[in-house]
Design a protein around this motif. Structure first.
Motif, short mmCIF file in Angstrom:
data_model
loop_
_atom_site.label_atom_id
_atom_site.label_comp_id
_atom_site.label_asym_id
_atom_site.label_seq_id
_atom_site.Cartn_x
_atom_site.Cartn_y
_atom_site.Cartn_z
N ALA A 71 39.47 41.58 33.23
CA ALA A 71 38.26 41.40 34.02
C ALA A 71 38.35 40.14 34.87
O ALA A 71 37.92 40.14 36.03
N LEU A 74 40.81 40.86 37.79
CA LEU A 74 40.34 41.88 38.73
C LEU A 74 39.07 41.47 39.47
O LEU A 74 38.93 41.76 40.65
N SER A 75 38.13 40.81 38.77
CA SER A 75 36.83 40.57 39.41
C SER A 75 36.31 39.14 39.29
O SER A 75 35.29 38.82 39.87
N ALA A 79 32.55 38.74 35.77
CA ALA A 79 32.92 40.02 35.17
C ALA A 79 33.56 39.82 33.80
O ALA A 79 33.36 40.64 32.89
#
Length: 103
Positions: A71, A74-75, A79
């Motif tokens: 997480a 990726l974000s 996140a």
């Protein structure tokens, strides 16, 4: 290795790896930027792993670290925190269902 020894080792790992976080929080802004990637990718996951291993067991700790790293990469941080909250809710739900089925 007995449970007391394992818990003591995990506790010391947790405490020692928390020290750089304090330096990151209270350090000079110019100096801290060079250590930020190591804090985010190494120290925080090790702290999560050792803390959750003591709290919930090794399987949950490994899943939690994997969720955190995926997480985060990726974000971002928000996140990653939200993923941890969702994982704790899922674990609590699973424990409640398992307890009800045992009755």
């Amino acid at each position: 290795m007995n449970q007391a020894t394992k818990r003591s080792i995990l506790r010391w790992i947790h405490l020692v790896f928390s020290i750089p976080i304090l330096g990151y929080i209270y350090g000079e802004t110019a100096d801290v930027q060079q250590y930020a990637p190591a804090i985010r990718v190494v120290f925080v996951p090790v702290i999560i792993l050792s803390g959750l291993w003591m709290y919930a067991g090794v399987i949950f700790a490994i899943i939690s670290v994997a969720v955190w790293l995926c997480a985060y990469h990726l974000s971002g941080y928000g996140a990653a925190v939200l993923g941890q909250v969702a994982l704790f809710i899922a674990r609590k739900t699973w424990l409640v269902i398992r307890t009800q089925q045992a009755k």
